[in-house]
Design a protein around this motif. Sequence first.
Motif, PDB file in Angstrom:
ATOM      1  N   GLY A  88       0.715  -1.397   0.214  1.00 15.75           N
ATOM      2  CA  GLY A  88      -0.123  -0.142  -0.317  1.00 15.75           C
ATOM      3  C   GLY A  88       1.149   1.054   0.022  1.00 15.75           C
ATOM      4  O   GLY A  88       0.677   2.512  -0.773  1.00 15.75           O
ATOM      5  N   SER A  89       2.233   1.372   0.341  1.00 14.17           N
ATOM      6  CA  SER A  89       2.851   2.653   0.998  1.00 14.17           C
ATOM      7  C   SER A  89       3.639   2.832  -0.763  1.00 14.17           C
ATOM      8  O   SER A  89       3.528   4.320  -1.129  1.00 14.17           O
ATOM      9  N   LYS A  90       3.892   1.530  -1.003  1.00 11.21           N
ATOM     10  CA  LYS A  90       4.358   1.653  -2.863  1.00 11.21           C
ATOM     11  C   LYS A  90       3.397   2.269  -3.607  1.00 11.21           C
ATOM     12  O   LYS A  90       3.631   2.882  -4.596  1.00 11.21           O
ATOM     13  N   GLY A 107       2.029   8.845  -5.388  1.00 12.88           N
ATOM     14  CA  GLY A 107       2.491  11.013  -5.146  1.00 12.88           C
ATOM     15  C   GLY A 107       1.634  11.186  -4.149  1.00 12.88           C
ATOM     16  O   GLY A 107       1.471  12.408  -3.537  1.00 12.88           O
ATOM     17  N   LEU A 108       0.858  10.824  -3.074  1.00 13.09           N
ATOM     18  CA  LEU A 108       0.094  10.539  -1.448  1.00 13.09           C
ATOM     19  C   LEU A 108       0.922  10.063  -0.903  1.00 13.09           C
ATOM     20  O   LEU A 108       0.638  10.085   0.608  1.00 13.09           O
ATOM     21  N   LEU A 109       1.718   9.204  -0.505  1.00 12.84           N
ATOM     22  CA  LEU A 109       3.641   9.369   0.285  1.00 12.84           C
ATOM     23  C   LEU A 109       2.964  10.387   1.370  1.00 12.84           C
ATOM     24  O   LEU A 109       2.353   9.953   3.069  1.00 12.84           O
ATOM     25  N   ASN A 110       3.297  11.489   1.009  1.00 10.34           N
ATOM     26  CA  ASN A 110       4.008  12.324   1.854  1.00 10.34           C
ATOM     27  C   ASN A 110       2.482  13.673   2.172  1.00 10.34           C
ATOM     28  O   ASN A 110       2.405  15.001   2.480  1.00 10.34           O
ATOM     29  N   GLU A 111       1.294  12.902   1.377  1.00 15.55           N
ATOM     30  CA  GLU A 111      -0.029  13.908   1.344  1.00 15.55           C
ATOM     31  C   GLU A 111      -0.926  14.132   2.755  1.00 15.55           C
ATOM     32  O   GLU A 111      -1.528  14.346   2.892  1.00 15.55           O
ATOM     33  N   GLU A 112      -0.360  13.586   3.956  1.00 13.51           N
ATOM     34  CA  GLU A 112      -0.907  13.184   5.153  1.00 13.51           C
ATOM     35  C   GLU A 112      -1.380  14.480   5.720  1.00 13.51           C
ATOM     36  O   GLU A 112      -2.683  15.187   6.195  1.00 13.51           O
ATOM     37  N   GLU A 113      -0.408  15.248   5.858  1.00 13.01           N
ATOM     38  CA  GLU A 113      -0.292  16.960   6.766  1.00 13.01           C
ATOM     39  C   GLU A 113      -1.127  17.833   5.871  1.00 13.01           C
ATOM     40  O   GLU A 113      -2.032  18.541   6.044  1.00 13.01           O
ATOM     41  N   GLU A 115      -5.831  23.648   2.160  1.00 15.23           N
ATOM     42  CA  GLU A 115      -6.969  23.922   0.954  1.00 15.23           C
ATOM     43  C   GLU A 115      -6.084  23.835  -0.442  1.00 15.23           C
ATOM     44  O   GLU A 115      -6.182  24.424  -1.754  1.00 15.23           O
ATOM     45  N   PHE A 116      -4.810  23.654  -0.427  1.00 19.51           N
ATOM     46  CA  PHE A 116      -3.667  23.932  -1.874  1.00 19.51           C
ATOM     47  C   PHE A 116      -3.314  22.288  -2.017  1.00 19.51           C
ATOM     48  O   PHE A 116      -2.776  21.925  -3.114  1.00 19.51           O
ATOM     49  N   ALA A 117      -4.267  21.153  -1.591  1.00 19.53           N
ATOM     50  CA  ALA A 117      -3.475  19.499  -1.796  1.00 19.53           C
ATOM     51  C   ALA A 117      -4.497  19.538  -2.662  1.00 19.53           C
ATOM     52  O   ALA A 117      -5.192  17.797  -2.989  1.00 19.53           O
ATOM     53  N   SER A 118      -5.216  20.259  -4.134  1.00 13.27           N
ATOM     54  CA  SER A 118      -5.581  19.690  -5.177  1.00 13.27           C
ATOM     55  C   SER A 118      -5.019  19.370  -6.562  1.00 13.27           C
ATOM     56  O   SER A 118      -5.007  20.126  -7.480  1.00 13.27           O
ATOM     57  N   PHE A 119      -3.564  18.691  -6.313  1.00 13.68           N
ATOM     58  CA  PHE A 119      -2.523  18.991  -7.240  1.00 13.68           C
ATOM     59  C   PHE A 119      -2.666  17.661  -8.161  1.00 13.68           C
ATOM     60  O   PHE A 119      -3.743  16.811  -7.785  1.00 13.68           O
ATOM     61  N   SER A 120      -2.732  17.688  -9.074  1.00 18.71           N
ATOM     62  CA  SER A 120      -2.366  16.391 -10.535  1.00 18.71           C
ATOM     63  C   SER A 120      -3.218  15.038  -9.376  1.00 18.71           C
ATOM     64  O   SER A 120      -1.625  14.760  -9.400  1.00 18.71           O
ATOM     65  N   PRO A 121      -3.263  14.196  -9.954  1.00 18.81           N
ATOM     66  CA  PRO A 121      -2.857  12.843 -10.127  1.00 18.81           C
ATOM     67  C   PRO A 121      -2.048  12.556 -11.079  1.00 18.81           C
ATOM     68  O   PRO A 121      -2.616  11.051 -11.120  1.00 18.81           O
ATOM     69  N   LYS A 136      -8.344   6.174   2.227  1.00 19.14           N
ATOM     70  CA  LYS A 136      -6.431   6.869   2.292  1.00 19.14           C
ATOM     71  C   LYS A 136      -6.641   7.455   1.076  1.00 19.14           C
ATOM     72  O   LYS A 136      -6.531   8.424   0.408  1.00 19.14           O
ATOM     73  N   ILE A 137      -7.098   6.717  -0.148  1.00 18.46           N
ATOM     74  CA  ILE A 137      -7.628   6.813  -1.925  1.00 18.46           C
ATOM     75  C   ILE A 137      -8.271   8.322  -1.077  1.00 18.46           C
ATOM     76  O   ILE A 137      -8.565   9.823  -1.785  1.00 18.46           O
ATOM     77  N   LYS A 138     -10.019   8.058  -1.056  1.00 21.45           N
ATOM     78  CA  LYS A 138     -11.039   8.247  -1.247  1.00 21.45           C
ATOM     79  C   LYS A 138     -10.813   9.560  -0.462  1.00 21.45           C
ATOM     80  O   LYS A 138     -11.830   9.969   0.006  1.00 21.45           O
ATOM     81  N   LYS A 139     -10.337   9.374   0.694  1.00 23.43           N
ATOM     82  CA  LYS A 139     -10.019  11.282   1.668  1.00 23.43           C
ATOM     83  C   LYS A 139      -8.724  12.236   0.856  1.00 23.43           C
ATOM     84  O   LYS A 139      -8.670  12.858   0.880  1.00 23.43           O
ATOM     85  N   SER A 140      -8.608  12.067  -0.306  1.00 20.89           N
ATOM     86  CA  SER A 140      -7.598  12.951  -0.764  1.00 20.89           C
ATOM     87  C   SER A 140      -8.554  13.577  -1.535  1.00 20.89           C
ATOM     88  O   SER A 140      -8.972  12.822  -2.548  1.00 20.89           O
TER      89      SER A 140
END
Length: 191
Positions: free
Chosen positions: A44-46, A52-58, A63-69, A96-100
């Motif tokens: 899952g971590s890989k 590109g979500l590994l460090n998206e936790e923070e 409001e700036f968390a809308s970068f491209s998938p 994690k994916i559904k919260k992104s």
Amino acid sequence: MGMATAETQPQFHVLAVDDSVIDRKLIEKLLKTSSYQVTAVDSGSKALEFLGLLNEEEEINSEFASFSPHHHDIEVNLIITDYCMPGMTGYDLLRKIKKSASLKDIPVVIMSSENVPSRINRCLEEGAEEFFLKPVQLSDVSKLKPHLMKGKSKENINGEINNNKRKGMEEISSPDRTRTRYNNTNGLEVI
């Protein structure tokens, strides 16, 4: 020859996640047989790293968390993941994916060798599109296409609504044509 195929017809890209080498190779082969482009990872971590979500936790609440998938210049159209994996389960990955903000619309399919109804229901309630029992078969893979199309149509509808607002406004003011009005929740509504 593979490049010509990719250029002439759009190919869906599936991210396959499974810690078992045998199961990962099987799902990869089934997906490739069905003409999908496949990236296979063993955890899952890989998968999060690839997305590109590994460090998206923070950044999730930012409001700036809308970068491209489309990290690594590859768009992922569907994620299929094993449920039982060391470290991060498929359920954890799904959540994690559904919260992104950037990935929540990508369809996720969970697979498991254990038929546990409460687990299946929990995954479906959390947003999984399907729950496959292993060993996954070609008939299971054929069930993925509608989910891929649904993900694509969401992207297309959102893009068209954003790009065609002016056209829609013109239709409203034209008395000799069908009048179209925008509904904020789900797009176009004919009146």
